[in-house]
Design a protein around this motif. Structure first.
Motif, mmCIF file in Angstrom:
data_model
loop_
_atom_site.group_PDB
_atom_site.id
_atom_site.type_symbol
_atom_site.label_atom_id
_atom_site.label_comp_id
_atom_site.label_asym_id
_atom_site.label_seq_id
_atom_site.Cartn_x
_atom_site.Cartn_y
_atom_site.Cartn_z
ATOM 1 N N GLY B 83 0.820 -1.206 0.000
ATOM 2 C CA GLY B 83 0.000 0.000 0.000
ATOM 3 C C GLY B 83 0.852 1.253 0.000
ATOM 4 N N ILE B 84 2.063 1.090 0.536
ATOM 5 C CA ILE B 84 2.968 2.245 0.548
ATOM 6 C C ILE B 84 3.807 2.207 -0.727
ATOM 7 C CG2 ILE B 84 4.971 3.251 1.710
ATOM 8 C CD1 ILE B 84 3.791 2.438 4.328
ATOM 9 N N PHE B 85 4.015 3.380 -1.292
ATOM 10 C CA PHE B 85 4.851 3.460 -2.490
ATOM 11 C C PHE B 85 6.308 3.424 -2.045
ATOM 12 C CE2 PHE B 85 0.966 4.124 -4.220
ATOM 13 C CZ PHE B 85 0.508 5.409 -4.449
ATOM 14 N N ILE B 86 6.895 2.258 -2.172
ATOM 15 C CA ILE B 86 8.282 2.116 -1.736
ATOM 16 C C ILE B 86 9.186 2.956 -2.649
ATOM 17 C CG2 ILE B 86 10.121 0.468 -1.231
ATOM 18 C CD1 ILE B 86 7.574 0.002 0.360
ATOM 19 N N PRO B 87 10.087 3.741 -2.068
ATOM 20 C CA PRO B 87 10.997 4.539 -2.895
ATOM 21 C C PRO B 87 11.722 3.644 -3.900
ATOM 22 C CG PRO B 87 11.227 5.178 -0.608
ATOM 23 C CD PRO B 87 10.290 4.016 -0.638
ATOM 24 N N PRO B 88 11.860 4.105 -5.149
ATOM 25 C CA PRO B 88 12.437 3.258 -6.188
ATOM 26 C C PRO B 88 13.962 3.188 -6.130
ATOM 27 C CG PRO B 88 11.874 5.379 -7.102
ATOM 28 C CD PRO B 88 11.464 5.418 -5.660
ATOM 29 N N TYR B 278 11.538 10.083 -11.215
ATOM 30 C CA TYR B 278 10.096 10.265 -11.291
ATOM 31 C C TYR B 278 9.466 9.066 -11.990
ATOM 32 C CZ TYR B 278 5.946 13.398 -11.771
ATOM 33 O OH TYR B 278 4.714 14.004 -11.696
ATOM 34 N N VAL B 279 10.072 8.662 -13.103
ATOM 35 C CA VAL B 279 9.560 7.502 -13.836
ATOM 36 C C VAL B 279 9.574 6.268 -12.937
ATOM 37 C CG1 VAL B 279 9.975 5.963 -15.780
ATOM 38 C CG2 VAL B 279 10.294 8.402 -16.069
ATOM 39 N N ARG B 280 10.698 6.090 -12.225
ATOM 40 C CA ARG B 280 10.799 4.925 -11.339
ATOM 41 C C ARG B 280 9.720 4.965 -10.265
ATOM 42 N NH1 ARG B 280 16.609 6.445 -10.217
ATOM 43 N NH2 ARG B 280 17.707 5.855 -12.126
ATOM 44 N N ALA B 281 9.477 6.161 -9.743
ATOM 45 C CA ALA B 281 8.457 6.300 -8.698
ATOM 46 C C ALA B 281 7.102 5.855 -9.237
ATOM 47 C CB ALA B 281 8.404 7.746 -8.211
ATOM 48 N N ILE B 356 -0.772 8.705 -2.218
ATOM 49 C CA ILE B 356 -0.886 9.429 -3.489
ATOM 50 C C ILE B 356 -0.758 10.935 -3.242
ATOM 51 C CG2 ILE B 356 -3.428 9.624 -3.563
ATOM 52 C CD1 ILE B 356 -1.406 8.637 -6.596
ATOM 53 N N VAL B 357 -1.312 11.367 -2.097
ATOM 54 C CA VAL B 357 -1.187 12.790 -1.770
ATOM 55 C C VAL B 357 0.287 13.137 -1.537
ATOM 56 C CG1 VAL B 357 -1.814 14.593 -0.141
ATOM 57 C CG2 VAL B 357 -3.481 12.836 -0.722
ATOM 58 N N ARG B 358 0.923 12.288 -0.753
ATOM 59 C CA ARG B 358 2.340 12.500 -0.450
ATOM 60 C C ARG B 358 3.169 12.493 -1.734
ATOM 61 N NH1 ARG B 358 6.866 9.488 0.417
ATOM 62 N NH2 ARG B 358 5.757 7.591 -0.198
#
Lengths: 541, 401
Positions: B83-88, B278-281, B356-358
Motif C-alpha cells: 500500500g505504501i509506495f516504496i521509494p524506487p 520520477y519515472v521509477r516512482a 498518493i497525496v504524499r
C-alpha cells in the motif's frame, strides 16, 4: 556548396500534434496570432503554421507559448546591422558577395539570374526532333560606361557560361578568376527537375556576381558580351579536341619547316599555352623540356628566380589545407547546433504534453502547481530551441565564407599554373634557340672548310637562321607574356591578401557577435525560469 | 558535491545538542569503492547512520553495503508494507561497459542515497526492522539475510505479468470466456490507475529527450573543441593580426567546449536523473497497484470460498454429517482468514490514498527543484558562453584597425 543550407524541415513534431495541444490558460494572454517565420527562406516550418481556431474558447490559447513574430524579426535584424561589410552588387541575405573594394564606390554592376525555361534546339538533319536545354534570364543593372545600356536582359544557357569561363581563362592568365559552377553530368530527366534548376540558377548567379566583383574582370569585354549581346553569344567556343587534332596534323609539317602564313609565328599563339591537338609538336617539345628541367640537366637560363614566390605558394598551400579542415569542422559544428536545438524543442514539446495532461487530470493542488512550473520550462525550452535555429542560420551564413575561399584558392592555383606553363613555354623556346645555335655553328664550321662554298649546306644555314629569327621573336613574345602573367599574379596576390584579411576578420566578427548575442538571449529566457522556480531551491536543502 | 537530498535528510528536527530528545535519523551513502576482480567485481558503498533513536546502537554507525543489499531492503519493504509506495531503486546496469564508469557510479551513489533517505524520512517505513538491519548489521549477517531471501519471497515474472494483465482489464479474457476479471472498478480508483499508466508514458518520453539533450550538450562541446583546434591551426598560417585573431578564437572555442561538458554533467545529475527517478516512482506505484489487485482478488476469491463453505455447512447440518465439526472448524478458519484479508486490503486502500497525496506533493517539490537546477544551469552556461565570446571583441577590433 555546403550541404547544410536547407536544414529546416523535419525538425519538429508533426503539425497535427502541435495543433491538438490546447492549454487552459487562466492568465490573460497577449496577441495570439499565427505567424510564419520570416527567416525561413525555403520551407515554411510546421512549427510556425499553427492556425488559431476561431471557435476555441478565449482562454485556451496555446499560442501563449509562442512569441509573436516581431520578436524573431527583431533579433535577426539587430545582429545583421552590426555586420558592417559593404554589400555590393545587390547581394541578398543568403548570398553575401565578397566585399571587394571597387575602383569607385559609385560604380555598380548588379546581376540577377532567374526564370529557367526549357527550350528546344532546332533539329538538324542528323537528329530527328531536337534536344532540350534550359536557358536562364540574366538581368543586369549597371552604370559602367563600357555597357551600352543601364538595364538589360539576355537569355543564356549553361554552355554559354562554360564558353565565357574558358575565354576568360585564356584572356586573363595569371588572374584569380572565380571558378564557374560544375558541369554536373546528369540525365536529362534530372536536368529538368525543379530542385536541380534552382540549384543551378543560384550557382550561376553566385558565379556571375563574383565575376562582377572582380575589379579587372568586371570590365572585360567577354563579360560584357555575355551580359549584353542579344541573340547568340558571340564568343567563339574553343574548338573540340577532335578537330584540333586534325588541324594539328596539318600544321605539323609547317612547324617543322618553320613555314607559316607570312613566315611569322603568330605571337598570339605563343602567348597561349599549348593546347589540345593543335600544338602537338609544341606539346612534345615542352614535355621534353619539363622532363629535362626535372632531371636537372643543363640549368635553363630562365629560372623561377622568385624564392619569395615559392615560399608564398607553400604558405598558400598550407593555408588551403587548414582552411579545408576548418571548413569540415565548421560543418560538424553547424550540425551539432542544429541537433541540440532540435532536441531542446522535442523535449519542450514533451513537457507541453505533460503539462496539459497534469492540468486536465489534476486532483490535487500540488499537481496544478507542478503543471504551472512545467509549463514555464516547456515554454522556455521551445523558445531556446527557436533561438538555436536562428543562431544556426546565421552561423551558416558567416562560416560559408570559409567554403567560398576554398573556391578562391582553386582560382589562385589556376593563376599560378598559368605562370608555370608560361615559364615552360619560355624555357622550351630557349632550348630550341640554343640547339639551333649549335646546329648553325656546326654547319658554318663545316661549310667554311669547303672552298667555294657548299650550296646545300649554305642553303641549310640560311633556313636555320630564318627559323632562328622566327623562334627568337616567339621567345620574346613568350617572355613578355610570362612577365605579364607574373605582374598579374603579383597584383592579384596583393588584392587577395587584403580581401582575405578583411573578409575573414569580418567573418570572425560576425560569428562571434552572433554566438554572443544568441547566448545572451538564451540566458535571459532561462534566468526567468530560474527565478520563477527559486522557491524550490530553499526547500530542497 | 551534488548530494541532492531532495526528500530531506531524514531528520525530523535538526538536533540542537547531542543529548537532545528530538529524535532524528540521518543517513548518507558515500565512498563508492571497487571490490573484487573480473566478472565478480562490484562496487561497495559506505552507509553512514547518525541517530539518537534508542533502537539503534549508538550515535553513529558505518557499514559497507553493495547494490544487492539495497535491493534486499527494497524487496523486504515491498513485501511488508503493501500500500505504501516504496521509494524506487536505480536500475541494474545492463551494459557491462558502463558498470564501472565514474559517471554511472556517481549517479547510482546519488540515487541510493536518495533511496535510503526517503525511507528514513517516511513515517512508517523508517520504523521497519529491515531498515535497522540494513543500517546496522555486520556484513556477514547482511550476506546471510540477502542469501535467504532470493527465490523465496521474490515474485516470479510470470506472476507479475498475470497481475498486470488483470489490472489492465484485458477485454480478451472476457471475450474468450475466461473468468470474469476480478477488479475494483470504483470510478475514482479507475481514474487514478489510468492517470498513473498514462503518466508513465508521458514522463518516459520527456526523460528520453532530456537524456538526449545531455548527449547533445556533449556533442556540441566536442565539435566546438574540434573546430577550435582547426581554427588555431589555421591561425598558424599567418603571422599577422588575422593569424592572432584565429588563434584567439580557437582558444575561446576550446574554453567554451569545457563549459558545455560541465553543463552536460550537471544536466545529467540534476535534471535527467530526477526525471528518471520520477519515472521509477511511477513504476513503483504500478507495483503497488498490482499488489492491491492481488489483495482484492484474494479477498474476492476467499469470499467465494467462504460462501461455498457455508453452503456445505448447511448441507452437513441438514444431513447431520460427521464432517460437520471438521467443516465448522474449517469455516471458522476461513472466516478469520477472510477478515484478515479484508483488513489487509483496506489497509492498502487507506495507505494508498495517503501515499498518493504524499507522492504528488513530493514530486512537485522534486521537479520544482529539478526545473530550477535546469534553468540555473542553462542560464549559467549561456552567460558563460556570451561572456567568453564577447571578451574576444575588443581584441578583434584592435586587429581590424
Amino acid at each position: 556548396m555546403m550541404g547544410y543550407e536547407n536544414q529546416e524541415s523535419h525538425l519538429y513534431a508533426s503539425k497535427e500534434e502541435m495543433e491538438s495541444l490546447v492549454l487552459d490558460d487562466d492568465s490573460p494572454t497577449g496577441t495570439a496570432q499565427p505567424f510564419s517565420d520570416p527567416l525561413s527562406s525555403s520551407s515554411s516550418l510546421p512549427f510556425a503554421e499553427i492556425p488559431t481556431d476561431q471557435s476555441q474558447t478565449p482562454n485556451s490559447s496555446f499560442n501563449s507559448i509562442l512569441e509573436p513574430p516581431s520578436y524573431a524579426e527583431a533579433i535577426f535584424r539587430s545582429f545583421d546591422a552590426d555586420h558592417s561589410s559593404p554589400q555590393l552588387n545587390g547581394a541578398h541575405d543568403h548570398s553575401i558577395a565578397s566585399p571587394s573594394s571597387p575602383p569607385s564606390s559609385d560604380d555598380f554592376l548588379t546581376i540577377t539570374v532567374s526564370d529557367p525555361q526549357k527550350e528546344q534546339e532546332l533539329s538538324n538533319s542528323l537528329v530527328p526532333g531536337g534536344t532540350a536545354y534550359v536557358t536562364y534570364l540574366i538581368t543586369t543593372r549597371t552604370n559602367l560606361p563600357e555597357f551600352d545600356g543601364t538595364e538589360f536582359s539576355v537569355r543564356r544557357r549553361f554552355r554559354d557560361v562554360v564558353t565565357l569561363s574558358d575565354r576568360l581563362a585564356e584572356s586573363y592568365r595569371g588572374f584569380f578568376i572565380p571558378l564557374r559552377p560544375d558541369k554536373s553530368v546528369v540525365e536529362s530527366q534530372v536536368m529538368q527537375k525543379q530542385e536541380f534548376l534552382e540549384q543551378r540558377r543560384a550557382a550561376l548567379e553566385k558565379y556571375l556576381r563574383r565575376l562582377a566583383a572582380h575589379p579587372v574582370i568586371r570590365r572585360s569585354e567577354e563579360l560584357r558580351m555575355f551580359l549584353e549581346a542579344n541573340g547568340k553569344l558571340p564568343l567563339v567556343r574553343t574548338t573540340d579536341v577532335a578537330s584540333r587534332m586534325l588541324d594539328g596534323a596539318v600544321q605539323l609539317p609547317k612547324q617543322i619547316f618553320g613555314e607559316t602564313a607570312g613566315g611569322m609565328v603568330d605571337a598570339n599563339e605563343v602567348a597561349q599555352p599549348a593546347k589540345g591537338g593543335r600544338d602537338l609538336l609544341r606539346i612534345f617539345r615542352e614535355l621534353k623540356q619539363s622532363v629535362s628541367n626535372d632531371w636537372g640537366g643543363v640549368k635553363p637560363p630562365v629560372v623561377e628566380e622568385d624564392k619569395e614566390l615559392v615560399e608564398k605558394k607553400q604558405k598558400l598551400h598550407d593555408f588551403e589545407q587548414q582552411l579545408s579542415n576548418v571548413s569540415q569542422q565548421a560543418e560538424a559544428l553547424v550540425k551539432a547546433q542544429q541537433d541540440i536545438g532540435e532536441t531542446m524543442g522535442q523535449m519542450g514539446l514533451a513537457f507541453v504534453k505533460l503539462t496539459k495532461f497534469e492540468t486536465e487530470r489534476a486532483v490535487y493542488d500540488s499537481q496544478r502547481t507542478r503543471a504551472a512550473d512545467m509549463k514555464n520550462v516547456a515554454t522556455a525550452s521551445v523558445k531556446a530551441s527557436r533561438l538555436y535555429r536562428e543562431l544556426n542560420a546565421q552561423t551558416v551564413k558567416h562560416l560559408d565564407k570559409l567554403h567560398e575561399y576554398l573556391g578562391v584558392m582553386l582560382a589562385v592555383n589556376n593563376a599560378f599554373s598559368d605562370r608555370s606553363s608560361a615559364l615552360l613555354t619560355v624555357q622550351t623556346l630557349l632550348s630550341e634557340l640554343s640547339s639551333l645555335n649549335s646546329r648553325i655553328e656546326k654547319l658554318e664550321a663545316a661549310a667554311s672548310k669547303i672552298f667555294g662554298g657548299d650550296r646545300s649546306r649554305i642553303r641549310k644555314i640560311e633556313e636555320l637562321k630564318e627559323t632562328h629569327r622566327v623562334t627568337e621573336d616567339a621567345k620574346s613574345s613568350a617572355v613578355r607574356e610570362y612577365e605579364r602573367i607574373k605582374e598579374n599574379n603579383k597584383n592579384e596576390l596583393e588584392r587577395f591578401e587584403k580581401e582575405r584579411h578583411d573578409d575573414f576578420l569580418g567573418m570572425l566578427r560576425g560569428f562571434i557577435v552572433n554566438q554572443a548575442g544568441y547566448a545572451e538571449k538564451m540566458a535571459n529566457v532561462w534566468k526567468t525560469v530560474a527565478e520563477e522556480t527559486s522557491g524550490y531551491a530553499k526547500h530542497g536543502s | 558535491m551534488n548530494t541532492m537530498q531532495r526528500s530531506g535528510s531524514g531528520s525530523l528536527q535538526s538536533p540542537r545538542s547531542p543529548s537532545s530528545q528530538a529524535p532524528f535519523l540521518s543517513v548518507s551513502v558515500t565512498d563508492p569503492a571497487k571490490m573484487g576482480n573480473g566478472v565478480q567485481a562490484y562496487i561497495s558503498y559506505k552507509v553512514i547512520t547518525k541517530t539518537n533513536l534508542p533502537e539503534y546502537q549508538g550515535n553513529e554507525k558505518i557499514v559497507i553495503r553493495r547494490y544487492s543489499d539495497f535491493v534486499w531492503l527494497h524487496d523486504r519493504l515491498f513485501e511488508k508494507y503493501k500500500g505504501i509506495f516504496i521509494p524506487p531503486l536505480p536500475e541494474k546496469s545492463t551494459v557491462e561497459k558502463f558498470r564501472f564508469s565514474a559517471e554511472f557510479i556517481e549517479m547510482r551513489r546519488q540515487a541510493l542515497d536518495v533511496f535510503v533517505n526517503r525511507i528514513a524520512s517516511h513515517h512508517e517505513l523508517r520504523q521497519s526492522d529491515d531498515l535497522r538491519i540494513f543500517l546496522q548489521a555486520d556484513e556477514q549477517t547482511m550476506d546471510r539475510a540477502r542469501f535467504q531471501e532470493t527465490g523465496i519471497f521474490k515474485k516470479k515474472p510470470a506472476d507479475l505479468i498475470q497481475i498486470f494483465k488483470d489490472v489492465q482489464s484485458k477485454v480478451s479474457d472476457v471475450v474468450l470466456g475466461k473468468e470474469k476479471p476480478v477488479e475494483e472498478s470504483t470510478p475514482e480508483y479507475e481514474k487514478m490507475k489510468n492517470y498513473i499508466f498514462e503518466l508513465e508514458d508521458h514522463l518516459a518520453e520527456a526523460q528520453k529527450h532530456a537524456y538526449r539533450l545531455v548527449k547533445r550538450h556533449r556533442e556540441l562541446g566536442e565539435s566546438l573543441s574540434e573546430f577550435g583546434k582547426a581554427v588555431k591551426l589555421l591561425g598558424t598560417c599567418d603571422d599577422d593580426a588575422l593569424g592572432k585573431a584565429f588563434s584567439e578564437l580557437g582558444e575561446k572555442a576550446e574554453i567554451i567546449s569545457i563549459k558545455l561538458q560541465k553543463e552536460a554533467h550537471h544536466l545529467l545529475m540534476n535534471f535527467e536523473e530526477p526525471l528518471k527517478d520520477y519515472v521509477r516512482a511511477v513504476q513503483s506505484i504500478k507495483a503497488t497497484i498490482a499488489e492491491r489487485a492481488t489483495a482484492f482478488k484474494k479477498q474476492c476469491e476467499l469470499a467465494e470460498t467462504i460462501k461455498f463453505k457455508e453452503i456445505d455447512l448447511n448441507k452437513y447440518r441438514l444431513t447431520r454429517s460427521e464432517k460437520l465439526a471438521e467443516a465448522e472448524r474449517e469455516y471458522e478458519m476461513l472466516k478469520a482468514e477472510g477478515e484478515e484479508t479484508s483488513r489487509r486490503f483496506d489497509t492498502i486502500v487507506r495507505l494508498m490514498n495517503e501515499e498518493i497525496v504524499r507522492f504528488q506533493e513530493q514530486k512537485t517539490s522534486d521537479m520544482g527543484l529539478a526545473f530550477h537546477e535546469f534553468a540555473k544551469g542553462q542560464a549559467r552556461l549561456s552567460n558563460g558562453i556570451a561572456d567568453a565570446w564577447r571578451s574576444l571583441l575588443p581584441k578583434l577590433e584592435a586587429h581590424s584597425s
